[in-house]
Design an enzyme around this catalytic site. Structure first.
Site, PDB file in Angstrom:
ATOM      1  N   HIS A 337      49.405 -75.236  14.751  1.00  0.00           N
ATOM      2  CA  HIS A 337      48.359 -74.276  15.138  1.00  0.00           C
ATOM      3  C   HIS A 337      48.391 -73.051  14.235  1.00  0.00           C
ATOM      4  CE1 HIS A 337      46.190 -71.492  18.000  1.00  0.00           C
ATOM      5  NE2 HIS A 337      45.451 -72.564  18.091  1.00  0.00           N
ATOM      6  N   CYS A 338      49.579 -72.666  13.807  1.00  0.00           N
ATOM      7  CA  CYS A 338      49.750 -71.452  13.008  1.00  0.00           C
ATOM      8  C   CYS A 338      49.144 -71.558  11.614  1.00  0.00           C
ATOM      9  CB  CYS A 338      51.234 -71.118  12.865  1.00  0.00           C
ATOM     10  SG  CYS A 338      52.125 -70.989  14.414  1.00  0.00           S
ATOM     11  N   ILE A 339      48.958 -72.775  11.110  1.00  0.00           N
ATOM     12  CA  ILE A 339      48.481 -72.919   9.728  1.00  0.00           C
ATOM     13  C   ILE A 339      47.023 -73.363   9.670  1.00  0.00           C
ATOM     14  CG2 ILE A 339      50.823 -73.382   8.942  1.00  0.00           C
ATOM     15  CD1 ILE A 339      50.045 -76.313   8.541  1.00  0.00           C
TER      16      ILE A 339
END
Length: 346
Positions: A337-339
């Site tokens: 999700h962070c990337i």
């Protein structure tokens, strides 16, 4: 740039499960997160695997540093669009814009103030603080800027007025010293179109390490649909997250959303591994990404990978679940999700 707030123009942030126009990502380049060429090469393979998985569901635009297009193309293939902009790091969820839409069918972007996750000693952000504006320009949208220090991984919305926040992020001294809880909420609501914030006291223990975000919510809790929230649970009492997760789940179960619904909490057990290189891991299946017709889910070569996949299949029966090994991404301080960052379809 406009001086209005997004809500004054009818904008709000849609839930991640609404249809996307595309996904934005950023390509790893040499920086303090990757201490040598081997780590950088491993990161690029991991980011590339996510890009290819997402591309199987929807278009992907990958921002690469000048001169890195060839290295990216060799890994992600021909189907991913590449654009060159100067980068410091590769966490598009945090450095990119948060997209909002209105009922007139317009798209806009929120440009949060970015300062390297609370001005951490190792972080550089001279280029990354400009990426949200670059992406919104490439998407052809108007941009709303705010002096609130915030990142996309530090918020999660249900699309119906509710947002999840964390005390140690939005109220952390490294980000917004001097801001009150009420001031933070007002600024968040004015930019996301939300009306109720549910505050969690902290994130996972491992997220306070060297490359941690100091408590991003998207690794511990996420809405599956309005009224239903997934929460990370750590079954092993030896891990410090065991008690943390109990507290977080209890807070969520006692909460109502913006529509007055009592939240239903779905617990998603952590992988069985507890430590890596002598440090507590924050491996989490919560840090997934919803695409058009799919779920790209973190995998850890762990016995619980398939158990988590079954939970997600039950929550998203109309979507195909794709598992991608996320251990290298987590070693750098985040997950799938962070990337990734969604651009909603309007």
């Amino acid at each position: 740039m406009t001086t209005n707030k997004p809500t004054a123009d009818g904008f709000r942030m849609p839930a991640e499960w609404t249809p996307h126009e595309r996904t934005w990502m950023a390509w790893p380049s040499p920086n303090p997160t990757f201490t040598n060429e081997r780590e950088l090469a491993e990161a690029r393979e991991a980011w590339g695997a996510v890009a290819r998985a997402v591309r199987s569901y929807e278009p992907v635009t990958l921002v690469v540093s000048p001169g890195d297009a060839d290295s990216a193309r060799a890994i992600v293939g021909e189907d991913v669009q590449l654009v060159e902009r100067e980068l410091d790091d590769a966490w598009m969820r945090d450095i990119g814009p948060t997209f909002v839409t209105n009922e007139a069918g317009e798209l806009a972007a929120v440009d949060w103030t970015f300062n390297g996750w609370g001005a951490q000693e190792w972080a550089r952000w001279d280029h990354d603080e400009k990426i949200a504006r670059h992406v919104s320009d490439l998407a052809g949208t108007r941009t709303y800027s705010t002096r609130l220090v915030n990142e996309g991984g530090a918020i999660h919305v249900d699309g119906e007025g509710t947002v999840l926040l964390t005390d140690t992020v939005q109220l952390g001294e490294g980000r917004n010293p001097g801001w009150t809880r009420q001031e933070v909420e007002a600024e968040i609501h004015a930019h996301l179109g939300t009306t109720k914030a549910i505050w969690l006291p902290y994130g996972l223990a491992g997220d306070y390490g060297t490359y941690g975000t100091q408590g991003h919510v998207d690794i511990v809790a996420a809405f599956a649909r309005p009224g239903v929230v997934m929460v990370h649970t750590q079954p092993d009492p030896a891990h410090p997250d065991h008690e943390r997760c109990k507290t977080i789940a209890a807070i969520l179960r006692a909460s109502t959303d913006a529509r007055g619904r009592q939240l239903e909490v779905v617990e998603v057990p952590a992988p069985t591994v507890l430590e890596e290189d002598g440090e507590w891991v924050d491996y989490s299946y919560i840090n997934h990404y919803l695409c058009n017709g799919g779920v790209v889910l973190c995998a850890f070569d762990d016995p619980r990978d398939e158990e988590a996949a079954e939970i997600f299949r039950g929550l998203f029966p109309e979507r195909t679940v794709t598992l991608v090994d996320a251990r290298t991404i987590f070693a750098g301080g985040g997950g799938i999700h962070c990337i990734t960052q969604q651009q909603p379809k309007v």
